[in-house]
Design an enzyme around this catalytic site. Sequence first.
Site, short mmCIF file in Angstrom:
data_model
loop_
_atom_site.label_atom_id
_atom_site.label_comp_id
_atom_site.label_asym_id
_atom_site.label_seq_id
_atom_site.Cartn_x
_atom_site.Cartn_y
_atom_site.Cartn_z
N ASP A 9 0.87 -1.17 0.00
CA ASP A 9 0.00 0.00 0.00
C ASP A 9 0.91 1.22 0.00
O ASP A 9 2.12 1.11 0.27
CB ASP A 9 -0.91 -0.01 1.23
N SER A 10 0.33 2.37 -0.26
CA SER A 10 1.12 3.60 -0.23
C SER A 10 1.49 3.97 1.20
O SER A 10 2.39 4.78 1.41
CB SER A 10 0.33 4.74 -0.87
N TYR A 41 -0.43 8.39 -2.66
CA TYR A 41 -0.53 8.03 -4.07
C TYR A 41 -1.74 8.70 -4.71
O TYR A 41 -1.78 8.92 -5.91
CB TYR A 41 -0.69 6.52 -4.22
N GLY A 42 -2.74 9.01 -3.89
CA GLY A 42 -4.02 9.49 -4.41
C GLY A 42 -3.96 10.81 -5.15
O GLY A 42 -4.87 11.15 -5.90
N CYS A 72 -4.30 -1.20 -1.97
CA CYS A 72 -4.34 0.25 -2.16
C CYS A 72 -5.34 0.51 -3.27
O CYS A 72 -5.17 0.03 -4.39
CB CYS A 72 -2.96 0.76 -2.55
N ASN A 73 -6.39 1.24 -2.96
CA ASN A 73 -7.41 1.51 -3.96
C ASN A 73 -6.86 2.31 -5.13
O ASN A 73 -7.20 2.06 -6.29
CB ASN A 73 -8.58 2.26 -3.32
N THR A 74 -5.98 3.27 -4.85
CA THR A 74 -5.42 4.09 -5.91
C THR A 74 -4.58 3.25 -6.87
O THR A 74 -4.73 3.34 -8.09
CB THR A 74 -4.56 5.22 -5.32
N GLU A 151 -5.81 8.88 10.32
CA GLU A 151 -4.45 8.72 10.82
C GLU A 151 -4.20 9.51 12.09
O GLU A 151 -3.30 9.19 12.87
CB GLU A 151 -3.45 9.09 9.72
N CYS A 183 -11.43 3.21 0.07
CA CYS A 183 -10.09 3.56 0.57
C CYS A 183 -9.85 2.69 1.79
O CYS A 183 -10.76 2.50 2.62
CB CYS A 183 -10.02 5.04 0.95
N THR A 184 -8.65 2.15 1.91
CA THR A 184 -8.37 1.20 2.98
C THR A 184 -8.39 1.84 4.37
O THR A 184 -8.42 1.12 5.38
CB THR A 184 -7.02 0.50 2.76
N HIS A 185 -8.39 3.17 4.44
CA HIS A 185 -8.53 3.83 5.74
C HIS A 185 -9.97 3.82 6.24
O HIS A 185 -10.22 3.88 7.45
CB HIS A 185 -8.08 5.30 5.64
#
Length: 286
Positions: A9-10, A41-42, A72-74, A151, A183-185
Amino acid sequence: MERPIGVFDSGVGGLTVVKQLNKILPDEQLIYFGDTARIPYGTKSKRLIQQFALEDALFLLQFNIKFLVVACNTASSSALEILKERLHIPVVGVVEPGAQAAVERTRNKKIGVIGTSATIGSSSYTKSILKLMPDAQVLGRPCPLLVPLVEEGWLDGEVTRLTLKKYLAPLMEQKVDTIILGCTHYPLLEPTIQDILGPDVSLIDSGKETARVVKETLMSLKLVNSGGKPGADLYFVSDSARQFAEVGSRFLGRPLENVQRIDFDEFLIKNSDAPLLKNFEVLYDE
């Protein structure tokens, strides 16, 4: 097969996918790389995202991984095809599993997607959904402020709720009945999002759906490790290991150990002639 599964992931968000993989595949060793020095990355161009994804994959390949998960979705939106084209191991991203689950769950065929600007701009979820359900109505909503809120650990409270209400309002007005957390967040915000939307809207956790697809693919290819976990999961980052471990513990729901910072620039210099990275400019298509 005791070879590990690689996950990248980023940054730290992909740990929500790791959490789901640990639940559903407890005997598999995971090697995680978070490219924290180059986050986010987004906001990057498609070409740069593809380059970063290839470099991230190259780092994980040195561990003789049997499977690559693009958590990572992006990167899944912009680089999955080039990764599948260049790698000789199975590759799964988070977009298609999430789209499949949304199509199965929707009742009125109105599906919302929230994610980074790059993910929404790529229309990757829209394309995947329409391939499965051509008459679906897909509404994408970029939500750039949610990642920093997560975060910081601001998962509820006035600021987070006001931000979510602002982002979700257009989707609620269109009466979507299913929303993909693109988004993984975002799974960390799921309880707050569900509370705002109400019980009639289904939320799709792409990480959870991805873990299910990984297990199914491993089983079909007879790559599942059934002899007990061969070693501890390992975590590598391209920036501060301490900060990653601190934030990452919230994503995993437990203390995060075995985190190592690597000099990624030095790694890339040493591997600049790797076949995986060669002729990238030729194959790149904007």
